[in-house]
Design an enzyme around this catalytic site. Structure first.
Site, short mmCIF file in Angstrom:
data_model
loop_
_atom_site.label_atom_id
_atom_site.label_comp_id
_atom_site.label_asym_id
_atom_site.label_seq_id
_atom_site.Cartn_x
_atom_site.Cartn_y
_atom_site.Cartn_z
N ARG A 7 -15.47 -10.43 12.95
CA ARG A 7 -16.54 -11.24 12.64
C ARG A 7 -16.93 -11.01 11.44
O ARG A 7 -16.78 -9.92 10.66
CB ARG A 7 -17.58 -11.02 13.81
CG ARG A 7 -17.41 -11.15 15.25
CD ARG A 7 -17.52 -12.85 15.61
NE ARG A 7 -18.99 -13.15 15.09
CZ ARG A 7 -20.16 -12.89 15.88
NH1 ARG A 7 -20.28 -12.45 16.70
NH2 ARG A 7 -21.34 -13.36 15.15
N ARG A 63 -8.27 -21.24 2.13
CA ARG A 63 -7.09 -21.88 1.79
C ARG A 63 -6.87 -21.49 0.13
O ARG A 63 -5.72 -21.12 -0.30
CB ARG A 63 -7.02 -23.26 1.72
CG ARG A 63 -7.19 -23.82 3.13
CD ARG A 63 -5.50 -24.04 3.72
NE ARG A 63 -5.71 -24.39 5.20
CZ ARG A 63 -5.30 -23.99 6.27
NH1 ARG A 63 -4.93 -22.82 6.03
NH2 ARG A 63 -5.33 -24.55 7.40
N CYS A 74 -13.49 -25.65 11.31
CA CYS A 74 -14.79 -25.56 11.10
C CYS A 74 -15.58 -26.21 11.82
O CYS A 74 -15.08 -27.26 12.11
CB CYS A 74 -15.12 -26.13 9.41
SG CYS A 74 -14.18 -25.31 7.93
N GLU A 77 -22.67 -24.82 12.76
CA GLU A 77 -23.63 -23.86 13.76
C GLU A 77 -24.57 -24.62 14.49
O GLU A 77 -25.14 -25.41 13.90
CB GLU A 77 -24.15 -22.85 12.83
CG GLU A 77 -24.65 -21.40 13.29
CD GLU A 77 -23.62 -20.55 14.36
OE1 GLU A 77 -24.13 -20.17 15.27
OE2 GLU A 77 -22.59 -20.57 13.60
N ARG A 89 -20.29 -18.31 8.75
CA ARG A 89 -19.98 -17.23 9.70
C ARG A 89 -18.25 -17.45 9.79
O ARG A 89 -17.89 -18.61 9.89
CB ARG A 89 -20.78 -17.37 11.12
CG ARG A 89 -22.20 -16.97 10.95
CD ARG A 89 -22.66 -17.16 12.32
NE ARG A 89 -23.95 -16.87 12.41
CZ ARG A 89 -25.10 -17.62 12.11
NH1 ARG A 89 -24.88 -18.91 11.66
NH2 ARG A 89 -26.47 -17.10 12.23
N TYR A 107 -20.81 -8.07 6.89
CA TYR A 107 -22.06 -9.19 6.72
C TYR A 107 -22.63 -8.77 5.41
O TYR A 107 -22.87 -7.71 5.02
CB TYR A 107 -23.14 -8.74 7.78
CG TYR A 107 -22.50 -9.02 9.19
CD1 TYR A 107 -22.78 -10.47 9.74
CD2 TYR A 107 -21.71 -8.27 10.03
CE1 TYR A 107 -22.31 -10.66 11.03
CE2 TYR A 107 -20.93 -8.98 11.17
CZ TYR A 107 -21.60 -10.02 11.77
OH TYR A 107 -21.15 -10.45 12.83
N ARG A 115 -26.17 -9.39 13.14
CA ARG A 115 -25.51 -8.43 13.98
C ARG A 115 -25.51 -7.12 13.21
O ARG A 115 -24.36 -6.55 12.88
CB ARG A 115 -24.13 -9.00 14.31
CG ARG A 115 -24.06 -10.22 15.19
CD ARG A 115 -24.63 -9.68 16.52
NE ARG A 115 -24.02 -8.57 17.41
CZ ARG A 115 -22.95 -8.73 18.36
NH1 ARG A 115 -22.34 -9.92 18.55
NH2 ARG A 115 -22.59 -7.87 18.69
#
Length: 123
Positions: A7, A63, A74, A77, A89, A107, A115
């Site tokens: 993540r 890419r 894609c 959110e 994200r 992150y 997170r």
């Protein structure tokens, strides 16, 4: 070799295509670097952007750094009141010999608050 999910997130200063592509590419490079991965280890990547980001597709950045032969998707959110703005994200599925507890999630640019339990040595 196992399949693991990695993540990560990054926050943009502004919604401009060049900036979005730069920050997303930086995030993907850091995911690879911190986990000792190469492009050939990537199986698929799911990217999301907050609703306030409209200037470019985050997948174009992936890419652009040479990851061209894996499925990318894609999505937008969820638009939740009070959510952090201008965030991209990702969740990358990768082949790795790392045990699950050694996978390093990434992150960047203030997103550790999303997170902090996963962020490790995020900057």
């Amino acid at each position: 070799m196992s399949i693991r999910a990695v993540r990560g997130a990054t926050q943009l200063d502004v919604d401009q295509a060049d900036h979005l592509l730069e920050r997303t590419a930086e995030l993907m490079r850091e995911v690879l670097r911190r986990n000792g991965l190469g492009a050939d280890d990537v199986i698929s990547i799911f990217l999301t952007a907050t609703p306030d980001l409209r200037s470019a597709f985050p997948a174009a950045a992936v890419r652009g750094i040479g990851i061209t032969d894996v499925p990318l998707m894609c999505a937008q959110e969820l638009d939740i009141d009070g959510a952090m703005p201008r965030v991209v994200r990702l969740m990358a599925h990768v082949e790795t010999s790392l045990p699950r507890d050694e996978v390093r999630h990434v992150y960047l640019h203030g997103t550790t608050v999303l997170r902090d339990d996963l962020a490790g040595d995020a900057r």
